[in-house]
Design an enzyme around this catalytic site. Sequence first.
Site, PDB file in Angstrom:
ATOM      1  N   CYS A  86       1.004  -1.166   0.100  1.00  0.00           N
ATOM      2  CA  CYS A  86      -0.020  -0.109  -0.017  1.00  0.00           C
ATOM      3  C   CYS A  86       0.698   1.057   0.017  1.00  0.00           C
ATOM      4  O   CYS A  86       1.586   1.680  -0.707  1.00  0.00           O
ATOM      5  CB  CYS A  86      -0.813  -0.063   1.065  1.00  0.00           C
ATOM      6  SG  CYS A  86      -2.416   1.028   0.952  1.00  0.00           S
ATOM      7  N   HIS A 192      -2.935  -6.014   1.030  1.00  0.00           N
ATOM      8  CA  HIS A 192      -2.110  -6.191   2.220  1.00  0.00           C
ATOM      9  C   HIS A 192      -1.846  -7.542   2.945  1.00  0.00           C
ATOM     10  O   HIS A 192      -2.919  -7.841   3.431  1.00  0.00           O
ATOM     11  CB  HIS A 192      -2.973  -5.291   3.182  1.00  0.00           C
ATOM     12  CG  HIS A 192      -3.131  -3.859   3.136  1.00  0.00           C
ATOM     13  ND1 HIS A 192      -2.250  -3.151   3.794  1.00  0.00           N
ATOM     14  CD2 HIS A 192      -4.059  -3.101   2.581  1.00  0.00           C
ATOM     15  CE1 HIS A 192      -2.473  -1.781   3.651  1.00  0.00           C
ATOM     16  NE2 HIS A 192      -3.589  -1.754   2.717  1.00  0.00           N
ATOM     17  N   GLU A 194      -0.111  -8.602   5.111  1.00  0.00           N
ATOM     18  CA  GLU A 194      -0.208  -8.649   6.540  1.00  0.00           C
ATOM     19  C   GLU A 194      -1.672  -8.639   7.171  1.00  0.00           C
ATOM     20  O   GLU A 194      -1.717  -8.732   8.438  1.00  0.00           O
ATOM     21  CB  GLU A 194       0.697  -7.309   7.183  1.00  0.00           C
ATOM     22  CG  GLU A 194       0.093  -5.946   7.234  1.00  0.00           C
ATOM     23  CD  GLU A 194      -0.009  -5.340   5.877  1.00  0.00           C
ATOM     24  OE1 GLU A 194       0.175  -5.832   4.794  1.00  0.00           O
ATOM     25  OE2 GLU A 194      -0.652  -4.292   5.690  1.00  0.00           O
TER      26      GLU A 194
END
Lengths: 218, 77
Positions: A86, A192, A194
Amino acid sequence: MKVAVLQFPGSNCDQDALKALREDVGVQAEYVWHNDGSLSGFDAVFVPGGFSYGDYLRCGAMASRSAIMQETIRFANEGRPVIGACNGFQILTESGLLPGALLKNEKQKFVCKNVELEAVNQTSIWTSGVNKTISLPIAHGEGRYVIDTDGLKRLQDQNQIAFRYVENPNGSVDNIAGVVNEKGNVLGLMPHPERATKELLGGNDGLLILRALSLVNA
Amino acid sequence: MPRVRVYVTLKPALLDSAGRTVTSSLQHLGFEEVNDVRIGKLIHLEVEKVEEARIKEMCQKLLANPVIEDFSYEVIG
Protein backbone atom coordinates in the site's frame (compact mmCIF):
# COMPACT_ATOMS: atom_id res chain seq x y z
CA MET A 1 15.56 -13.84 10.37
CA LYS A 2 14.89 -10.42 11.83
CA VAL A 3 12.61 -8.03 9.96
CA ALA A 4 12.66 -4.24 10.29
CA VAL A 5 9.16 -2.73 10.18
CA LEU A 6 9.74 0.90 9.22
CA GLN A 7 7.72 3.60 10.97
CA PHE A 8 7.05 7.05 9.58
CA PRO A 9 4.79 9.70 11.06
CA GLY A 10 1.43 8.60 9.67
CA SER A 11 2.21 4.90 9.19
CA ASN A 12 -0.83 2.91 10.31
CA CYS A 13 -0.23 -0.68 9.22
CA ASP A 14 2.99 -0.98 11.22
CA GLN A 15 1.33 -2.73 14.16
CA ASP A 16 -0.54 -5.16 11.92
CA ALA A 17 2.72 -5.97 10.16
CA LEU A 18 4.72 -6.50 13.35
CA LYS A 19 2.04 -8.75 14.87
CA ALA A 20 1.57 -10.77 11.68
CA LEU A 21 5.31 -11.27 11.27
CA ARG A 22 5.87 -12.32 14.87
CA GLU A 23 2.75 -14.39 15.50
CA ASP A 24 1.79 -15.84 12.15
CA VAL A 25 4.95 -15.88 10.03
CA GLY A 26 7.07 -16.77 13.06
CA VAL A 27 10.05 -14.48 12.53
CA GLN A 28 11.60 -11.78 14.70
CA ALA A 29 10.40 -8.26 13.94
CA GLU A 30 11.12 -4.83 15.40
CA TYR A 31 10.04 -1.29 14.60
CA VAL A 32 12.61 1.07 13.11
CA TRP A 33 11.86 4.79 13.36
CA HIS A 34 12.41 6.84 10.19
CA ASN A 35 14.98 9.38 11.29
CA ASP A 36 17.10 7.75 13.94
CA GLY A 37 16.80 4.06 13.17
CA SER A 38 19.33 1.76 11.58
CA LEU A 39 19.04 -1.48 9.61
CA SER A 40 22.12 -2.93 11.20
CA GLY A 41 21.31 -6.43 12.46
CA PHE A 42 18.21 -6.79 10.25
CA ASP A 43 17.80 -9.28 7.42
CA ALA A 44 14.71 -7.88 5.69
CA VAL A 45 12.60 -4.70 5.57
CA PHE A 46 8.82 -4.30 5.65
CA VAL A 47 7.59 -0.86 4.53
CA PRO A 48 4.07 -0.63 5.94
CA GLY A 49 0.97 1.14 4.71
CA GLY A 50 -0.64 4.29 6.03
CA PHE A 51 -0.37 7.94 5.15
CA SER A 52 3.31 8.68 5.76
CA TYR A 53 3.91 12.40 6.35
CA GLY A 54 0.23 12.96 5.65
CA ASP A 55 0.88 11.98 2.01
CA TYR A 56 2.02 15.59 1.55
CA LEU A 57 3.11 16.52 -1.98
CA ARG A 58 2.54 12.98 -3.30
CA CYS A 59 1.88 9.65 -1.59
CA GLY A 60 5.19 8.36 -0.29
CA ALA A 61 7.19 11.36 -1.55
CA MET A 62 8.45 12.63 1.78
CA ALA A 63 8.98 9.18 3.31
CA SER A 64 11.05 8.07 0.32
CA ARG A 65 13.53 10.91 1.00
CA SER A 66 13.91 10.04 4.71
CA ALA A 67 17.17 8.81 6.24
CA ILE A 68 15.90 5.25 6.78
CA MET A 69 14.87 4.97 3.11
CA GLN A 70 18.38 5.93 1.97
CA GLU A 71 19.58 3.02 4.07
CA THR A 72 16.81 0.80 2.70
CA ILE A 73 17.93 1.62 -0.86
CA ARG A 74 21.47 0.48 -0.03
CA PHE A 75 20.05 -2.60 1.72
CA ALA A 76 17.90 -3.50 -1.31
CA ASN A 77 20.78 -2.95 -3.72
CA GLU A 78 22.73 -5.58 -1.79
CA GLY A 79 20.01 -8.03 -2.84
CA ARG A 80 18.31 -8.31 0.54
CA PRO A 81 14.52 -8.75 0.82
CA VAL A 82 12.35 -5.62 0.95
CA ILE A 83 8.54 -5.58 0.77
CA GLY A 84 6.21 -2.56 0.68
CA ALA A 85 2.43 -2.82 0.88
CA CYS A 86 0.00 0.00 0.00
CA ASN A 87 1.69 3.25 1.13
CA GLY A 88 4.82 1.09 1.36
CA PHE A 89 4.51 0.36 -2.38
CA GLN A 90 4.10 4.09 -3.06
CA ILE A 91 7.25 4.78 -1.00
CA LEU A 92 9.20 2.16 -2.96
CA THR A 93 8.20 3.65 -6.34
CA GLU A 94 8.93 7.19 -5.12
CA SER A 95 12.35 6.05 -3.92
CA GLY A 96 13.17 4.60 -7.34
CA LEU A 97 13.53 1.03 -6.03
CA LEU A 98 10.55 0.01 -8.16
CA PRO A 99 9.46 1.43 -11.53
CA GLY A 100 6.20 3.29 -12.19
CA ALA A 101 3.99 5.35 -9.89
CA LEU A 102 0.59 5.25 -8.17
CA LEU A 103 -2.12 7.77 -8.91
CA LYS A 104 -5.68 8.46 -7.71
CA ASN A 105 -8.03 5.60 -8.48
CA GLU A 106 -9.71 5.96 -11.84
CA LYS A 107 -13.13 6.40 -10.25
CA GLN A 108 -11.92 8.72 -7.44
CA LYS A 109 -13.32 6.35 -4.86
CA PHE A 110 -11.47 4.90 -1.88
CA VAL A 111 -11.75 1.14 -2.35
CA CYS A 112 -11.81 -1.13 0.66
CA LYS A 113 -12.56 -4.81 0.00
CA ASN A 114 -11.03 -8.20 -0.69
CA VAL A 115 -9.70 -8.75 -4.20
CA GLU A 116 -8.62 -11.82 -6.14
CA LEU A 117 -5.04 -11.75 -7.37
CA GLU A 118 -3.39 -13.79 -10.05
CA ALA A 119 0.27 -14.57 -9.37
CA VAL A 120 2.24 -13.69 -12.50
CA ASN A 121 5.92 -13.85 -11.58
CA GLN A 122 6.40 -17.12 -9.73
CA THR A 123 10.16 -17.11 -9.44
CA SER A 124 11.05 -14.25 -7.07
CA ILE A 125 11.61 -14.98 -3.37
CA TRP A 126 8.33 -13.21 -2.65
CA THR A 127 6.16 -14.95 -5.21
CA SER A 128 7.61 -18.44 -5.63
CA GLY A 129 5.30 -19.75 -2.90
CA VAL A 130 2.16 -18.36 -4.52
CA ASN A 131 0.87 -21.18 -6.66
CA LYS A 132 -2.80 -20.20 -6.96
CA THR A 133 -5.15 -17.23 -7.24
CA ILE A 134 -5.14 -15.57 -3.84
CA SER A 135 -7.51 -13.23 -2.02
CA LEU A 136 -6.13 -10.20 -0.13
CA PRO A 137 -7.68 -7.01 1.24
CA ILE A 138 -7.09 -3.65 -0.44
CA ALA A 139 -7.79 -0.24 1.14
CA HIS A 140 -6.58 2.69 -0.92
CA GLY A 141 -7.57 5.86 -2.73
CA GLU A 142 -4.40 6.13 -4.79
CA GLY A 143 -3.61 2.71 -6.13
CA ARG A 144 -3.81 3.20 -9.89
CA TYR A 145 -0.48 1.86 -11.12
CA VAL A 146 0.91 3.76 -14.10
CA ILE A 147 4.06 3.35 -16.15
CA ASP A 148 4.95 4.45 -19.70
CA THR A 149 4.65 2.04 -22.63
CA ASP A 150 8.36 1.17 -22.73
CA GLY A 151 8.41 0.62 -18.98
CA LEU A 152 5.38 -1.67 -19.17
CA LYS A 153 7.03 -3.70 -21.92
CA ARG A 154 10.15 -4.05 -19.77
CA LEU A 155 8.05 -5.26 -16.82
CA GLN A 156 6.35 -7.82 -19.04
CA ASP A 157 9.54 -8.97 -20.80
CA GLN A 158 11.55 -9.24 -17.60
CA ASN A 159 8.79 -11.02 -15.68
CA GLN A 160 8.53 -8.22 -13.11
CA ILE A 161 4.74 -8.21 -12.76
CA ALA A 162 4.20 -9.95 -9.43
CA PHE A 163 0.39 -9.84 -9.23
CA ARG A 164 -2.53 -8.86 -11.44
CA TYR A 165 -6.05 -8.08 -10.22
CA VAL A 166 -8.59 -10.56 -11.53
CA GLU A 167 -11.05 -7.62 -11.55
CA ASN A 168 -9.35 -4.24 -11.80
CA PRO A 169 -10.54 -2.09 -8.84
CA ASN A 170 -8.65 1.15 -9.57
CA GLY A 171 -7.77 1.49 -13.25
CA SER A 172 -4.21 0.18 -12.96
CA VAL A 173 -2.48 -0.35 -16.28
CA ASP A 174 -2.43 -4.02 -17.35
CA ASN A 175 -4.36 -4.85 -14.13
CA ILE A 176 -1.10 -4.58 -12.19
CA ALA A 177 -1.43 -4.98 -8.40
CA GLY A 178 2.24 -5.48 -7.57
CA VAL A 179 5.68 -5.52 -9.17
CA VAL A 180 9.16 -6.77 -8.29
CA ASN A 181 12.51 -5.21 -9.16
CA GLU A 182 14.82 -6.85 -11.71
CA LYS A 183 16.58 -9.00 -9.11
CA GLY A 184 13.26 -10.02 -7.54
CA ASN A 185 14.27 -9.11 -3.97
CA VAL A 186 12.05 -6.01 -3.77
CA LEU A 187 8.25 -6.43 -3.94
CA GLY A 188 5.70 -3.63 -3.88
CA LEU A 189 1.95 -4.27 -3.94
CA MET A 190 -1.23 -2.37 -3.14
CA PRO A 191 -3.00 -5.30 -1.39
CA HIS A 192 -2.19 -6.03 2.26
CA PRO A 193 -0.65 -9.48 2.88
CA GLU A 194 -0.13 -8.53 6.55
CA ARG A 195 -3.91 -8.25 6.98
CA ALA A 196 -4.52 -11.81 5.80
CA THR A 197 -2.40 -14.07 7.95
CA LYS A 198 -4.99 -16.12 9.85
CA GLU A 199 -8.51 -17.40 9.34
CA LEU A 200 -9.73 -15.10 12.11
CA LEU A 201 -8.90 -12.16 9.81
CA GLY A 202 -10.94 -13.66 7.00
CA GLY A 203 -8.17 -15.55 5.28
CA ASN A 204 -4.49 -16.41 5.39
CA ASP A 205 -3.35 -16.06 1.77
CA GLY A 206 -0.98 -13.31 2.87
CA LEU A 207 1.20 -16.00 4.40
CA LEU A 208 1.95 -17.37 0.94
CA ILE A 209 3.87 -14.13 0.32
CA LEU A 210 5.23 -13.39 3.79
CA ARG A 211 6.44 -16.93 4.48
CA ALA A 212 9.33 -16.08 2.13
CA LEU A 213 10.78 -14.40 5.22
CA SER A 214 10.84 -17.61 7.21
CA LEU A 215 12.46 -19.51 4.34
CA VAL A 216 15.36 -17.13 3.73
CA ASN A 217 18.46 -18.25 5.59
CA ALA A 218 19.74 -15.46 7.76
CA MET B 1 13.80 38.05 -0.86
CA PRO B 2 13.24 36.48 -4.29
CA ARG B 3 10.32 34.17 -4.71
CA VAL B 4 9.79 31.36 -7.17
CA ARG B 5 6.52 29.89 -8.35
CA VAL B 6 6.74 26.23 -9.26
CA TYR B 7 3.93 24.64 -11.28
CA VAL B 8 3.57 20.87 -11.22
CA THR B 9 1.16 19.16 -13.59
CA LEU B 10 0.26 15.58 -14.38
CA LYS B 11 1.68 14.46 -17.74
CA PRO B 12 -0.91 14.99 -20.48
CA ALA B 13 -1.08 11.28 -21.35
CA LEU B 14 -2.24 10.36 -17.83
CA LEU B 15 -5.87 10.37 -16.76
CA ASP B 16 -6.52 13.08 -14.14
CA SER B 17 -9.43 11.44 -12.32
CA ALA B 18 -9.93 14.42 -9.97
CA GLY B 19 -9.94 16.79 -12.95
CA ARG B 20 -12.51 14.62 -14.67
CA THR B 21 -14.79 14.81 -11.63
CA VAL B 22 -14.45 18.61 -11.50
CA THR B 23 -15.21 18.81 -15.24
CA SER B 24 -18.43 16.96 -14.68
CA SER B 25 -19.31 19.13 -11.68
CA LEU B 26 -18.75 22.36 -13.62
CA GLN B 27 -20.92 21.04 -16.45
CA HIS B 28 -23.67 20.19 -13.95
CA LEU B 29 -23.49 23.80 -12.70
CA GLY B 30 -24.29 24.99 -16.21
CA PHE B 31 -20.76 25.66 -17.49
CA GLU B 32 -21.27 23.49 -20.58
CA GLU B 33 -18.36 25.19 -22.35
CA VAL B 34 -15.90 23.29 -20.11
CA ASN B 35 -14.44 20.32 -21.99
CA ASP B 36 -11.68 19.31 -19.66
CA VAL B 37 -10.12 20.24 -16.32
CA ARG B 38 -6.68 19.23 -15.18
CA ILE B 39 -5.57 19.92 -11.63
CA GLY B 40 -1.96 20.71 -10.79
CA LYS B 41 0.00 22.16 -7.92
CA LEU B 42 1.34 25.63 -7.38
CA ILE B 43 4.28 25.75 -4.98
CA HIS B 44 5.69 29.07 -3.70
CA LEU B 45 9.35 29.12 -2.73
CA GLU B 46 11.13 31.91 -0.95
CA VAL B 47 14.88 31.62 -1.55
CA GLU B 48 18.03 33.48 -0.47
CA LYS B 49 19.11 33.76 -4.08
CA VAL B 50 17.89 32.43 -7.39
CA GLU B 51 20.04 29.78 -9.03
CA GLU B 52 18.08 28.19 -11.84
CA ALA B 53 20.10 24.97 -11.80
CA ARG B 54 19.25 24.48 -8.13
CA ILE B 55 15.57 25.22 -8.65
CA LYS B 56 15.49 22.60 -11.39
CA GLU B 57 17.24 20.19 -9.06
CA MET B 58 14.63 20.80 -6.34
CA CYS B 59 11.89 20.04 -8.84
CA GLN B 60 13.58 16.88 -10.08
CA LYS B 61 14.53 15.59 -6.65
CA LEU B 62 11.34 16.26 -4.72
CA LEU B 63 8.74 18.75 -5.93
CA ALA B 64 7.78 16.78 -9.04
CA ASN B 65 7.93 13.07 -9.84
CA PRO B 66 9.31 12.86 -13.40
CA VAL B 67 7.57 9.51 -13.93
CA ILE B 68 4.14 11.15 -13.83
CA GLU B 69 4.58 14.93 -13.70
CA ASP B 70 5.95 17.90 -15.65
CA PHE B 71 7.12 21.08 -13.99
CA SER B 72 7.80 24.69 -14.85
CA TYR B 73 8.68 27.69 -12.74
CA GLU B 74 8.89 31.46 -12.78
CA VAL B 75 11.01 33.77 -10.70
CA ILE B 76 9.18 36.70 -9.14
CA GLY B 77 11.03 39.70 -7.83
